[in-house]
Motif scaffolding. Structure first.
Motif, PDB file in Angstrom:
ATOM      1  N   PRO A  67       4.519   3.629  -0.413  1.00 45.03           N
ATOM      2  CA  PRO A  67       3.766   2.215  -0.758  1.00 45.03           C
ATOM      3  C   PRO A  67       4.355   1.290   0.255  1.00 45.03           C
ATOM      4  N   GLN A  68       5.555   1.530   0.829  1.00 48.02           N
ATOM      5  CA  GLN A  68       6.101   0.470   1.691  1.00 48.02           C
ATOM      6  C   GLN A  68       5.190   0.180   3.162  1.00 48.02           C
ATOM      7  N   GLY A  69       4.529   1.527   3.392  1.00 50.32           N
ATOM      8  CA  GLY A  69       3.634   0.852   4.410  1.00 50.32           C
ATOM      9  C   GLY A  69       4.272   1.077   5.913  1.00 50.32           C
ATOM     10  N   ASN A  70       5.472   1.610   6.008  1.00 43.18           N
ATOM     11  CA  ASN A  70       6.224   1.048   7.374  1.00 43.18           C
ATOM     12  C   ASN A  70       5.694   1.825   8.497  1.00 43.18           C
ATOM     13  N   ALA A  71       4.936   2.958   8.025  1.00 42.83           N
ATOM     14  CA  ALA A  71       4.029   4.100   9.277  1.00 42.83           C
ATOM     15  C   ALA A  71       2.987   3.096   9.682  1.00 42.83           C
ATOM     16  N   SER A  72       2.369   2.239   8.804  1.00 45.41           N
ATOM     17  CA  SER A  72       1.317   1.474   8.999  1.00 45.41           C
ATOM     18  C   SER A  72       1.757   0.459  10.033  1.00 45.41           C
ATOM     19  N   THR A  73       2.716  -0.261   9.557  1.00 47.90           N
ATOM     20  CA  THR A  73       3.307  -1.401  10.307  1.00 47.90           C
ATOM     21  C   THR A  73       3.766  -0.970  11.655  1.00 47.90           C
ATOM     22  N   GLY A  74       4.388   0.258  11.698  1.00 49.21           N
ATOM     23  CA  GLY A  74       4.887   0.667  12.972  1.00 49.21           C
ATOM     24  C   GLY A  74       3.984   0.957  13.985  1.00 49.21           C
ATOM     25  N   LEU A  75       2.798   1.239  13.372  1.00 51.25           N
ATOM     26  CA  LEU A  75       1.623   1.557  14.223  1.00 51.25           C
ATOM     27  C   LEU A  75       0.715   0.472  14.639  1.00 51.25           C
ATOM     28  N   GLY A  76       1.095  -0.582  14.273  1.00 47.94           N
ATOM     29  CA  GLY A  76       0.264  -1.897  14.627  1.00 47.94           C
ATOM     30  C   GLY A  76      -0.683  -2.280  13.755  1.00 47.94           C
ATOM     31  N   ILE A  77      -0.778  -1.572  12.546  1.00 48.03           N
ATOM     32  CA  ILE A  77      -1.643  -2.234  11.594  1.00 48.03           C
ATOM     33  C   ILE A  77      -1.427  -3.035  10.685  1.00 48.03           C
ATOM     34  N   ASP A  78      -2.056  -4.618  10.794  1.00 47.27           N
ATOM     35  CA  ASP A  78      -1.524  -5.334   9.998  1.00 47.27           C
ATOM     36  C   ASP A  78      -2.042  -5.377   8.600  1.00 47.27           C
ATOM     37  N   GLN A  79      -1.477  -6.132   7.648  1.00 43.23           N
ATOM     38  CA  GLN A  79      -1.815  -6.147   6.310  1.00 43.23           C
ATOM     39  C   GLN A  79      -3.145  -6.202   5.810  1.00 43.23           C
ATOM     40  N   LYS A  80      -3.608  -7.348   6.659  1.00 43.77           N
ATOM     41  CA  LYS A  80      -5.040  -7.784   6.200  1.00 43.77           C
ATOM     42  C   LYS A  80      -6.237  -6.794   6.586  1.00 43.77           C
ATOM     43  N   SER A  81      -5.811  -5.787   7.667  1.00 42.20           N
ATOM     44  CA  SER A  81      -7.004  -4.896   8.039  1.00 42.20           C
ATOM     45  C   SER A  81      -6.868  -3.813   7.179  1.00 42.20           C
ATOM     46  N   ARG A  82      -6.049  -3.657   6.289  1.00 40.34           N
ATOM     47  CA  ARG A  82      -5.919  -2.467   5.485  1.00 40.34           C
ATOM     48  C   ARG A  82      -6.676  -2.648   4.141  1.00 40.34           C
ATOM     49  N   THR A  83      -7.982  -2.635   4.393  1.00 38.55           N
ATOM     50  CA  THR A  83      -9.038  -3.118   3.270  1.00 38.55           C
ATOM     51  C   THR A  83      -9.235  -1.763   2.360  1.00 38.55           C
ATOM     52  N   VAL A  84      -9.355  -0.527   3.290  1.00 41.64           N
ATOM     53  CA  VAL A  84      -9.303   0.897   2.611  1.00 41.64           C
ATOM     54  C   VAL A  84      -8.176   1.366   3.190  1.00 41.64           C
ATOM     55  N   SER A  85      -7.442   1.882   1.945  1.00 41.46           N
ATOM     56  CA  SER A  85      -5.947   2.524   2.300  1.00 41.46           C
ATOM     57  C   SER A  85      -6.082   3.873   1.672  1.00 41.46           C
ATOM     58  N   THR A  86      -4.818   4.498   1.872  1.00 44.13           N
ATOM     59  CA  THR A  86      -4.519   5.857   1.217  1.00 44.13           C
ATOM     60  C   THR A  86      -4.786   5.734  -0.319  1.00 44.13           C
ATOM     61  N   TYR A  87      -4.241   4.487  -0.991  1.00 38.69           N
ATOM     62  CA  TYR A  87      -4.534   4.476  -2.314  1.00 38.69           C
ATOM     63  C   TYR A  87      -5.708   4.645  -2.774  1.00 38.69           C
ATOM     64  N   ASP A  88      -6.796   4.232  -2.046  1.00 40.54           N
ATOM     65  CA  ASP A  88      -8.291   4.299  -2.398  1.00 40.54           C
ATOM     66  C   ASP A  88      -8.572   5.703  -2.392  1.00 40.54           C
ATOM     67  N   ILE A  89      -8.073   6.578  -1.249  1.00 48.09           N
ATOM     68  CA  ILE A  89      -8.470   7.993  -1.148  1.00 48.09           C
ATOM     69  C   ILE A  89      -7.832   8.537  -2.202  1.00 48.09           C
ATOM     70  N   MET A  90      -6.538   8.417  -2.674  1.00 48.61           N
ATOM     71  CA  MET A  90      -5.898   9.093  -3.733  1.00 48.61           C
ATOM     72  C   MET A  90      -6.783   8.821  -5.132  1.00 48.61           C
ATOM     73  N   THR A  91      -7.364   7.889  -5.275  1.00 53.69           N
ATOM     74  CA  THR A  91      -7.902   7.326  -6.568  1.00 53.69           C
ATOM     75  C   THR A  91      -9.235   8.143  -6.407  1.00 53.69           C
ATOM     76  N   GLY A  92      -9.876   8.214  -5.437  1.00 57.64           N
ATOM     77  CA  GLY A  92     -11.304   8.878  -5.207  1.00 57.64           C
ATOM     78  C   GLY A  92     -12.069   7.673  -4.944  1.00 57.64           C
ATOM     79  N   GLU A  93     -11.713   6.459  -4.700  1.00 60.93           N
ATOM     80  CA  GLU A  93     -12.351   5.382  -4.608  1.00 60.93           C
ATOM     81  C   GLU A  93     -13.436   5.492  -3.120  1.00 60.93           C
ATOM     82  N   ALA A  94     -12.512   5.820  -2.172  1.00 62.42           N
ATOM     83  CA  ALA A  94     -13.190   5.897  -0.864  1.00 62.42           C
ATOM     84  C   ALA A  94     -12.770   7.459   0.024  1.00 62.42           C
ATOM     85  N   LYS A  95     -13.486   7.686   0.754  1.00 57.85           N
ATOM     86  CA  LYS A  95     -13.248   8.806   1.784  1.00 57.85           C
ATOM     87  C   LYS A  95     -12.292   8.362   2.783  1.00 57.85           C
ATOM     88  N   LEU A  96     -11.434   9.707   2.979  1.00 60.71           N
ATOM     89  CA  LEU A  96     -10.502   9.472   4.099  1.00 60.71           C
ATOM     90  C   LEU A  96     -11.078   8.957   5.240  1.00 60.71           C
TER      91      LEU A  96
END
Ligand code: ADP
Ligand code: MG
Length: 293
Positions: A67-96
């Protein structure tokens, strides 16, 4: 990044490409970076091992499962662009496939995480397949890519949270093997037996093929006698499971994430970047040995 691979070759004498596996069309190898202790180098290893594997020619996906998202930040993915995230994958709301971002590193992609993941455990607590959410998402991504005639990923690295919770269990259920980062400190071995026990339990109940890929010692300081003692102790306890490569404590490694870059892009010549390249070649060598077996 033109020339990145060439630069890597210039730095690395061993011919890494010659040991690269050719596995086109095959399922990706899934490695879970796990240790319930925080601050031991899981995220740093996910980012930099992933980058080094990509530099060697592998097609790598990092799934940020913290949940801390450090790998995402460390790879230059800013918070705003995380519109679909691993959470949505885990709930089945979105495809990986819909969560994946490309990064500044060729052949390296990431599925970013958000704080939403904190609530996931409760939300899926009553689902019968709650431990297999990640495994299903990775399998369906592979099928989608194959049907579309795309080159799939050859490696998926899952960056786990600092806990043996349902997220980490999902990573272990989805993984072929676990990579355990251990910090070279006095309490390094503390907690390791609990982690190994969890791996055994997941193997027995959820994922019979799960193995320990290796243990990577991180933040080694050659000027500190205690560090060398810890390396000896861990090698005595875990034998050949410990990778030969030890990651040194290196300030460039800790600076890189604030620039949204892996250390291999931030300072390729640094001791940290070079160590992660060696680790990647060791990981691939172990894979080759497994395939030959
Ligand atoms: P975890 O994901 O296990 O919590 P991190 O990878 O976030 O651990 O590392 C914890 C901290 O240690 C971070 O601030 C990171 O930048 C730093 N760090 C990790 N590896 C190194 C290293 N080899 N040299 C210096 N600092 C490091
Ligand atoms: Mg982390």
């Amino acid at each position: 990044m033109p020339g990145f691979r060439e630069k890597v070759y210039a730095m690395e004498k061993s011919d890494l490409a010659s040991i690269r596996l050719s596995r086109s069309g095959q399922k990706p190898r899934v490695l879970a970076l796990a240790n319930q202790k925080g601050g031991v180098g899981k995220t740093t290893t996910a980012i930099n091992l992933g980058t080094a594997l990509a530099a060697i020619g592998e097609r790598v996906l990092i799934i940020d499962l913290d949940p801390q998202g450090n790998a995402s930040t460390g790879l230059g993915i800013d918070q705003k662009s995380r519109t679909v995230s691993t959470y949505d994958i885990m709930t089945g709301e979105a495809k990986l496939a819909d969560a994946i971002h490309v990064t500044a590193v060729p052949r390296l992609s990431v599925s970013p995480s958000t704080l939403d993941l904190l609530g996931l455990e409760l939300e899926i607590a009553n689902d019968r397949d709650r431990a297999h959410k990640l495994k299903k998402a990775i399998a369906s991504l592979h099928v989608t890519q194959m049907l579309a005639g795309e080159e799939g990923f050859t490696y998926v690295l899952v960056d786990c949270p600092p806990s043996l919770n349902l997220l980490t269990i999902n990573a272990m259920a989805a993984a072929d093997a676990v990579v355990v980062p251990l910090q070279c400190e006095f309490f390094a071995l503390e907690g390791l037996s609990q982690l190994l026990k969890t791996v055994d339990q997941v193997r027995e109940s959820l994922n019979p093929g799960l193995s320990i890929h290796g243990i990577v010692l991180t933040m080694f300081d050659a000027r500190n006698n205690l560090c060398s003692q810890v390396v000896d102790d861990v090698r005595a306890f875990m034998g050949t499971k410990v990778y030969d490569t030890v990651i040194p404590r290196n300030v460039r490694v800790s600076e890189a994430p604030s620039h949204g870059k892996p250390v291999l892009l931030y300072d390729l010549k640094s001791t940290g970047a070079q160590a992660y390249l060696r680790l990647a070649s060791e990981v691939i060598q172990r894979e080759r040995a497994l395939q030959a077996a």
